[in-house]
Design a protein around this motif. Structure first.
Motif, PDB file in Angstrom:
ATOM      1  N   ARG A 104       0.836  -1.210   0.045  1.00 33.90           N
ATOM      2  CA  ARG A 104       0.062   0.137   0.074  1.00 33.90           C
ATOM      3  C   ARG A 104       0.845   1.279   0.042  1.00 33.90           C
ATOM      4  O   ARG A 104       1.663   1.393   0.742  1.00 33.90           O
ATOM      5  N   LEU A 105       0.608   2.086  -0.881  1.00 33.47           N
ATOM      6  CA  LEU A 105       1.391   3.301  -1.163  1.00 33.47           C
ATOM      7  C   LEU A 105       0.558   4.436  -0.458  1.00 33.47           C
ATOM      8  O   LEU A 105      -0.686   4.351  -0.810  1.00 33.47           O
ATOM      9  N   SER A 106       1.466   5.267   0.162  1.00 35.85           N
ATOM     10  CA  SER A 106       0.599   6.647   0.465  1.00 35.85           C
ATOM     11  C   SER A 106       1.214   7.662   0.016  1.00 35.85           C
ATOM     12  O   SER A 106       2.346   7.834  -0.327  1.00 35.85           O
ATOM     13  N   CYS A 107       0.302   8.823  -0.169  1.00 33.63           N
ATOM     14  CA  CYS A 107       0.856   9.987  -0.619  1.00 33.63           C
ATOM     15  C   CYS A 107       0.070  11.282   0.479  1.00 33.63           C
ATOM     16  O   CYS A 107      -1.249  11.511   0.377  1.00 33.63           O
ATOM     17  N   ALA A 108       0.978  11.752   1.071  1.00 34.72           N
ATOM     18  CA  ALA A 108       0.469  12.707   2.119  1.00 34.72           C
ATOM     19  C   ALA A 108       0.560  14.009   1.323  1.00 34.72           C
ATOM     20  O   ALA A 108       1.691  14.511   0.948  1.00 34.72           O
ATOM     21  N   ALA A 109      -0.731  14.798   1.309  1.00 36.49           N
ATOM     22  CA  ALA A 109      -0.694  16.215   0.754  1.00 36.49           C
ATOM     23  C   ALA A 109      -0.989  17.319   1.590  1.00 36.49           C
ATOM     24  O   ALA A 109      -1.445  16.976   2.540  1.00 36.49           O
ATOM     25  N   GLY A 145      -3.510  11.658  -8.879  1.00 32.47           N
ATOM     26  CA  GLY A 145      -3.182  10.624  -9.632  1.00 32.47           C
ATOM     27  C   GLY A 145      -1.948   9.886  -9.313  1.00 32.47           C
ATOM     28  O   GLY A 145      -1.062  10.366  -8.506  1.00 32.47           O
ATOM     29  N   TRP A 146      -1.889   8.705  -9.405  1.00 30.45           N
ATOM     30  CA  TRP A 146      -0.846   7.750  -9.339  1.00 30.45           C
ATOM     31  C   TRP A 146      -0.131   7.340 -10.601  1.00 30.45           C
ATOM     32  O   TRP A 146      -0.828   6.756 -11.465  1.00 30.45           O
ATOM     33  N   PHE A 147       1.075   7.714 -10.868  1.00 29.01           N
ATOM     34  CA  PHE A 147       1.822   7.435 -11.981  1.00 29.01           C
ATOM     35  C   PHE A 147       2.804   6.458 -11.823  1.00 29.01           C
ATOM     36  O   PHE A 147       3.522   6.169 -10.534  1.00 29.01           O
ATOM     37  N   ARG A 148       3.408   5.752 -12.769  1.00 29.09           N
ATOM     38  CA  ARG A 148       4.804   4.903 -12.783  1.00 29.09           C
ATOM     39  C   ARG A 148       5.446   4.848 -13.818  1.00 29.09           C
ATOM     40  O   ARG A 148       5.206   5.269 -14.924  1.00 29.09           O
ATOM     41  N   THR A 157      -9.659  13.475   6.400  1.00 28.62           N
ATOM     42  CA  THR A 157      -9.194  13.740   7.429  1.00 28.62           C
ATOM     43  C   THR A 157      -7.896  13.829   7.723  1.00 28.62           C
ATOM     44  O   THR A 157      -7.012  14.674   8.400  1.00 28.62           O
ATOM     45  N   LYS A 158      -7.116  13.104   6.630  1.00 25.55           N
ATOM     46  CA  LYS A 158      -5.748  12.928   6.861  1.00 25.55           C
ATOM     47  C   LYS A 158      -4.844  13.492   5.613  1.00 25.55           C
ATOM     48  O   LYS A 158      -3.723  13.644   5.449  1.00 25.55           O
ATOM     49  N   ASN A 159      -5.668  14.040   4.822  1.00 23.76           N
ATOM     50  CA  ASN A 159      -5.163  14.595   3.486  1.00 23.76           C
ATOM     51  C   ASN A 159      -4.375  13.528   2.852  1.00 23.76           C
ATOM     52  O   ASN A 159      -2.911  13.972   2.481  1.00 23.76           O
ATOM     53  N   THR A 160      -4.626  12.594   2.710  1.00 22.74           N
ATOM     54  CA  THR A 160      -3.691  11.448   2.195  1.00 22.74           C
ATOM     55  C   THR A 160      -4.515  10.364   1.306  1.00 22.74           C
ATOM     56  O   THR A 160      -5.746  10.258   1.400  1.00 22.74           O
ATOM     57  N   VAL A 161      -4.064  10.234   0.215  1.00 20.35           N
ATOM     58  CA  VAL A 161      -4.384   9.219  -1.116  1.00 20.35           C
ATOM     59  C   VAL A 161      -3.319   8.024  -0.998  1.00 20.35           C
ATOM     60  O   VAL A 161      -2.238   7.917  -0.661  1.00 20.35           O
ATOM     61  N   TYR A 162      -4.063   6.929  -1.254  1.00 22.41           N
ATOM     62  CA  TYR A 162      -3.517   5.555  -0.948  1.00 22.41           C
ATOM     63  C   TYR A 162      -3.688   4.923  -2.331  1.00 22.41           C
ATOM     64  O   TYR A 162      -4.477   4.800  -3.276  1.00 22.41           O
TER      65      TYR A 162
END
Length: 118
Positions: A19-24, A35-38, A75-80
């Motif tokens: 599981r990847l997380s992205c804290a914004a 978006g998630w890119f690779r 609530t966490k401003n995070t995308v997974y």
């Protein structure tokens, strides 16, 4: 200033999960599309999945449909990005990105390496 920080990458065997997380931070992201890119050494950066922050509407590349799930926690401003049934061809650097209008992605994270061994 918008800041995106990815985490959660690593080494996993084929068939495993990550599981990847992205804290914004730095903005109110209610109107944004995330978006998630690779990217691999052989390919340009390609889109994997997107999510509209306000509605939660999602879209996926054909190659990951049914295996990856994108979600957000307001609530966490995070995308997974939940990645299941991983394959060696999923090996790449994964990036989180933000689009203010649903158009071009203007903000990018630093990337996180995902390596899937066979």
């Amino acid at each position: 200033q918008v800041q995106l920080v990815e985490s959660g990458g690593g080494l996993v065997q084929a068939g495993g999960s990550l599981r990847l997380s992205c804290a914004a931070s730095g903005r109110t992201f209610g109107t944004y599309t995330m978006g998630w890119f690779r990217r691999t050494p052989e390919t340009e950066r390609t889109i994997v999945a997107t999510i509209r922050w306000s509605s939660g509407y999602t879209s996926y590349a054909d190659s990951v449909k049914g295996r990856f799930t994108v979600s957000r926690d307001n609530t966490k401003n995070t995308v997974y990005l939940q990645m299941n049934s991983l394959k060696p061809e999923d090996t790449a650097v994964y990036y989180c990105a933000a689009s203010p209008t649903g158009g071009p992605y203007l903000y990018w994270g630093q990337g996180t390496q995902v390596t899937v061994s066979s």
